[in-house]
Structure formats: C-alpha cells, structure tokens
Design a protein around this motif. Structure first.
Motif, PDB file in Angstrom:
ATOM      1  N   PRO A   1       0.817  -1.302  -0.016  1.00  0.00           N
ATOM      2  CA  PRO A   1       0.007   0.032  -0.055  1.00  0.00           C
ATOM      3  C   PRO A   1       0.783   1.389  -0.134  1.00  0.00           C
ATOM      4  CG  PRO A   1      -0.920  -1.483   1.370  1.00  0.00           C
ATOM      5  CD  PRO A   1       0.504  -2.106   1.173  1.00  0.00           C
ATOM      6  N   GLY A   2       1.760   1.399   0.648  1.00  0.00           N
ATOM      7  CA  GLY A   2       2.752   2.518   0.907  1.00  0.00           C
ATOM      8  C   GLY A   2       3.497   2.781  -0.618  1.00  0.00           C
ATOM      9  N   HIS A   3       3.876   1.651  -1.131  1.00  0.00           N
ATOM     10  CA  HIS A   3       4.720   1.580  -2.252  1.00  0.00           C
ATOM     11  C   HIS A   3       3.700   2.093  -3.547  1.00  0.00           C
ATOM     12  CE1 HIS A   3       7.872   0.801  -5.146  1.00  0.00           C
ATOM     13  NE2 HIS A   3       7.046  -0.067  -5.847  1.00  0.00           N
ATOM     14  N   VAL A   4       2.586   1.677  -3.503  1.00  0.00           N
ATOM     15  CA  VAL A   4       1.476   1.886  -4.547  1.00  0.00           C
ATOM     16  C   VAL A   4       1.345   3.580  -4.274  1.00  0.00           C
ATOM     17  CG1 VAL A   4      -0.540   1.312  -3.820  1.00  0.00           C
ATOM     18  CG2 VAL A   4      -0.030   1.429  -6.067  1.00  0.00           C
ATOM     19  N   ALA A   5       1.160   4.183  -3.103  1.00  0.00           N
ATOM     20  CA  ALA A   5       0.687   5.362  -2.681  1.00  0.00           C
ATOM     21  C   ALA A   5       2.149   6.178  -3.240  1.00  0.00           C
ATOM     22  CB  ALA A   5       0.548   5.671  -1.438  1.00  0.00           C
ATOM     23  N   ALA A   6       3.410   5.837  -3.062  1.00  0.00           N
ATOM     24  CA  ALA A   6       4.594   6.331  -3.513  1.00  0.00           C
ATOM     25  C   ALA A   6       4.543   6.685  -4.985  1.00  0.00           C
ATOM     26  CB  ALA A   6       5.898   5.955  -2.917  1.00  0.00           C
ATOM     27  N   VAL A   7       4.321   5.439  -5.768  1.00  0.00           N
ATOM     28  CA  VAL A   7       4.375   5.432  -7.330  1.00  0.00           C
ATOM     29  C   VAL A   7       3.236   6.714  -7.445  1.00  0.00           C
ATOM     30  CG1 VAL A   7       3.567   4.139  -9.249  1.00  0.00           C
ATOM     31  CG2 VAL A   7       5.082   3.055  -7.459  1.00  0.00           C
ATOM     32  N   ARG A   8       2.000   6.342  -6.921  1.00  0.00           N
ATOM     33  CA  ARG A   8       0.911   7.536  -7.319  1.00  0.00           C
ATOM     34  C   ARG A   8       1.760   8.870  -7.099  1.00  0.00           C
ATOM     35  NH1 ARG A   8      -3.513   6.857  -8.960  1.00  0.00           N
ATOM     36  NH2 ARG A   8      -4.741   4.773  -9.161  1.00  0.00           N
ATOM     37  N   ARG A   9       2.169   9.300  -5.813  1.00  0.00           N
ATOM     38  CA  ARG A   9       2.674  10.388  -5.560  1.00  0.00           C
ATOM     39  C   ARG A   9       3.654  10.991  -6.474  1.00  0.00           C
ATOM     40  NH1 ARG A   9       3.254   9.064  -0.649  1.00  0.00           N
ATOM     41  NH2 ARG A   9       5.640   8.783  -0.800  1.00  0.00           N
ATOM     42  N   HIS A  10       4.613  10.295  -6.831  1.00  0.00           N
ATOM     43  CA  HIS A  10       5.671  10.737  -7.505  1.00  0.00           C
ATOM     44  C   HIS A  10       5.716  10.699  -9.039  1.00  0.00           C
ATOM     45  CE1 HIS A  10       7.909  11.232  -3.688  1.00  0.00           C
ATOM     46  NE2 HIS A  10       7.857   9.865  -3.705  1.00  0.00           N
ATOM     47  N   LEU A  11       4.495   9.858  -9.702  1.00  0.00           N
ATOM     48  CA  LEU A  11       4.501   9.823 -10.974  1.00  0.00           C
ATOM     49  C   LEU A  11       3.007   9.597 -11.447  1.00  0.00           C
ATOM     50  CD1 LEU A  11       5.875   9.230 -13.667  1.00  0.00           C
ATOM     51  CD2 LEU A  11       5.512   6.748 -13.257  1.00  0.00           C
ATOM     52  N   ILE A  12       2.185   8.525 -11.112  1.00  0.00           N
ATOM     53  CA  ILE A  12       0.738   8.542 -11.945  1.00  0.00           C
ATOM     54  C   ILE A  12      -0.051   9.743 -11.670  1.00  0.00           C
ATOM     55  CG2 ILE A  12      -1.144   6.960 -11.917  1.00  0.00           C
ATOM     56  CD1 ILE A  12       1.232   5.788 -13.113  1.00  0.00           C
ATOM     57  N   ASP A  13      -0.326  10.306 -10.485  1.00  0.00           N
ATOM     58  CA  ASP A  13      -1.048  11.392 -10.093  1.00  0.00           C
ATOM     59  C   ASP A  13      -0.634  12.754 -10.726  1.00  0.00           C
ATOM     60  OD1 ASP A  13      -2.819   9.620  -8.743  1.00  0.00           O
ATOM     61  OD2 ASP A  13      -2.385  10.146  -6.785  1.00  0.00           O
TER      62      ASP A  13
END
Length: 158
Positions: A116-128
């Motif tokens: 969950p934290g990793h996907v949140a970081a992927v979202r925060r730093h790239l996807i979003d």
C-alpha cells in the motif's frame, strides 16, 4: 563509418529529462520503500514476483532473468533475504543443479505491508502527476521500448 545522428534540441531535451526523471524517481521510490517498509527495491521485486506466482515460488534462474541480474548476484541477495526470514530455497525436483525460491509467511506479510505504501509513492511521484492521455502514452512508449530491447537481447550483436 557513418556520421553519428546527433540528437536535435527537442530530442536532447526529452532524453536528458527522461534520464533525470528516472534517477530521481528511482531515488525517491527507493527511499520511501526503505523508510516505510524497511525493504530495498530488490527485496520488493523478489517478494512481489514470488507473491504473484502460483505456489509463491520460482526457479532461481527465472527470477534472475526477471530481475535482469546474474544468478550469482541474486544468490547473494537471496542469502540476505533468507537470513531475514523473507524467503527460503529448496532443491529443484527436476534438476539437481537448480534451486527454487519460496516466499515465506514472513515474506508474504512483508510484501502485503509494503504494497500500500509503495503504490501510494508510485502515485505521488508519477501516476497522479499525469493525465489519462499521458498515462496511455507512457504505457505505449514504455512497452514499445521494452519490446525492442527484449528483441535485441535475443538477437546476435551487430
């Protein structure tokens, strides 16, 4: 010998931007993963690959190929992961020289806690940061480059 095809200004800007983005993205994702879950990127890669396979096990050779690592490098890393109780190794029943890496219950808990934290970081730093068209473009060009490089791996050198 042919003259080099130098990058024009637009191509150079794209290339340098991509290189800087890749370095920073890798750095931030690795820092977040270590801070939040106590896992390195290679730890996460091993655990996620194992967690997504039937029986949560893979041959060492296959895992090394997926990670683009030598078997020797992976073996050293797996030894450290074994010492932490995240994975075990078993003999391969069909090949006495082969080994199988198995996700342990502790490794399963570690990847489930980290994801969950990793996907949140992927979202925060790239996807979003991207719009739907940009995400589609990212998927299209990354798959095209991976396919080209994978084909090149199978072809003899030029």
């Amino acid at each position: 010998m042919d003259e080099p095809r130098w990058l024009d200004e637009r191509e150079d800007r794209a290339w340098r931007g991509y290189r800087r983005m890749r370095r920073l993205l890798d750095l931030h994702l690795a820092r977040d993963l270590m801070h939040d879950a106590g896992l390195s990127e290679p730890d996460y890669d091993v655990l996620s690959d194992l967690s997504e396979t039937p029986g949560q096990r893979l041959r060492v050779r296959e895992l090394a190929d997926r990670m683009l690592w030598s078997r020797s490098r992976l073996s050293h890393h797996l030894t450290r992961m074994q010492q932490r109780g995240l994975v075990t190794r078993e003999e391969c029943p069909t090949d006495a020289r082969g080994a199988i890496v198995v996700l342990t219950p502790q490794g399963r808990r570690a990847i489930e806690a980290a994801a969950p934290g990793h996907v949140a970081a992927v979202r925060r730093h790239l996807i979003d940061l991207l719009g739907p068209d940009e995400i589609a473009a990212l998927a299209a060009f990354s798959h095209r480059v991976v396919e080209n490089l994978s084909d090149a791996e199978r072809s003899p050198p030029r």
